[in-house]
Design an enzyme around this catalytic site. Sequence first.
Site, PDB file in Angstrom:
ATOM      1  N   GLU A 319      20.049  65.551  51.262  1.00 53.75           N
ATOM      2  CA  GLU A 319      18.939  64.763  51.812  1.00 53.75           C
ATOM      3  C   GLU A 319      19.329  63.318  52.143  1.00 53.75           C
ATOM      4  OE1 GLU A 319      15.645  64.661  49.116  1.00 53.75           O
ATOM      5  OE2 GLU A 319      15.734  66.797  48.656  1.00 53.75           O
ATOM      6  N   GLY A 320      20.616  62.996  52.086  1.00 56.13           N
ATOM      7  CA  GLY A 320      21.036  61.617  52.299  1.00 56.13           C
ATOM      8  C   GLY A 320      20.882  60.745  51.070  1.00 56.13           C
TER       9      GLY A 320
END
Length: 353
Positions: A319-320
């Site tokens: 998800e970063g």
Amino acid sequence: MNSQSILQKYSFPPLEKDLSQALQSKIDQKTKPLGALGELEKIALQIGLIQNTLIPELKNPALFLFAADHGITEEKVSAYPKEVTWQMVQNFLNGGACSNVFSNFHGFTMKIVDAGVDHKWDQENPDLIVKKIANGTANFNKTNAMTTEQALLCLEIGAGIIEKETTSLQNTIAFGEMGIGNTSSASLIHHCISEIPLDELVGKGTGLDREGRERKFEVLKSSLKRGGTPTDPLEILSEYGGFEIAMMTGAFLAAGKLKKVILVDGFIASAAFAIANKIEPNLKDYCIFSHESDEIGHKKILAHYQVTPILRLGMRLGEGTGALAAYSILQLSVKFLNEMASFGEAKVSEKEI
């Protein structure tokens, strides 16, 4: 269009090193022993070179999170059902995910890109960019994941998103992903490019136990027997890629060409980087590797590219989140470069021997 034409379209030069000596001198003249700030000094130097200035700044950071489904989930390579992909995208849009929390904390804008999620959205959302290629890739244990045409389209769309959705006032970009099954895709991509043995790259993904990890490895070994070990980046994407990984690849290329500071997340984002870097090797100059994922192969991948990650926190969420967690370190690197006194300014005696 082939890899060569993609290279020509998105090629860019290596970092200009004209300011390298001046930046290093500015760093060395700060009131500290030489090299005492370790990796912070290297990061400050790199950001200064990317922005071609002695006074770099980080402005309006953005996270682009690419999502898609994977046909390989038919082979039970993930601990979670594929429906989690669209459910997590909805969670992002509702503001409830870890990447939302971290983005809000650091003031990142956050855009989610539907590259191939098997779901129809009930309504439009300004934070959702729908660029669906198909409702997920094919099962690459049986056939190629996507066509070459689809891979090329992903590159074009991913690059176009960065060109359209960012401005010169946004100079720092992080990339994230969501896609149940995408550690399987990333493992094969990394294997084809790095030639690291597949067994050393296949991990537990979303939380497989030992038996599940072994089943996953056997499936990927079977897939590799079917599709071979291509070396051309488009062929690799076609055989084993995910739509989100392929779009992120194009986004990496566009961000590098636009001279953005690029924060690379973990194992899966590194697979998109690996493809993009094979197309344009100068990309690495613009990338800062945020963390060493707990996914077993990531340490070997980072070593392969001879890069030092900022953080080692045992994270493997995707998800970063690793890129977002590392952003504070970039801020500190720029802060010390711009605001810390020099020996001359502080009237502090320098080293004599």
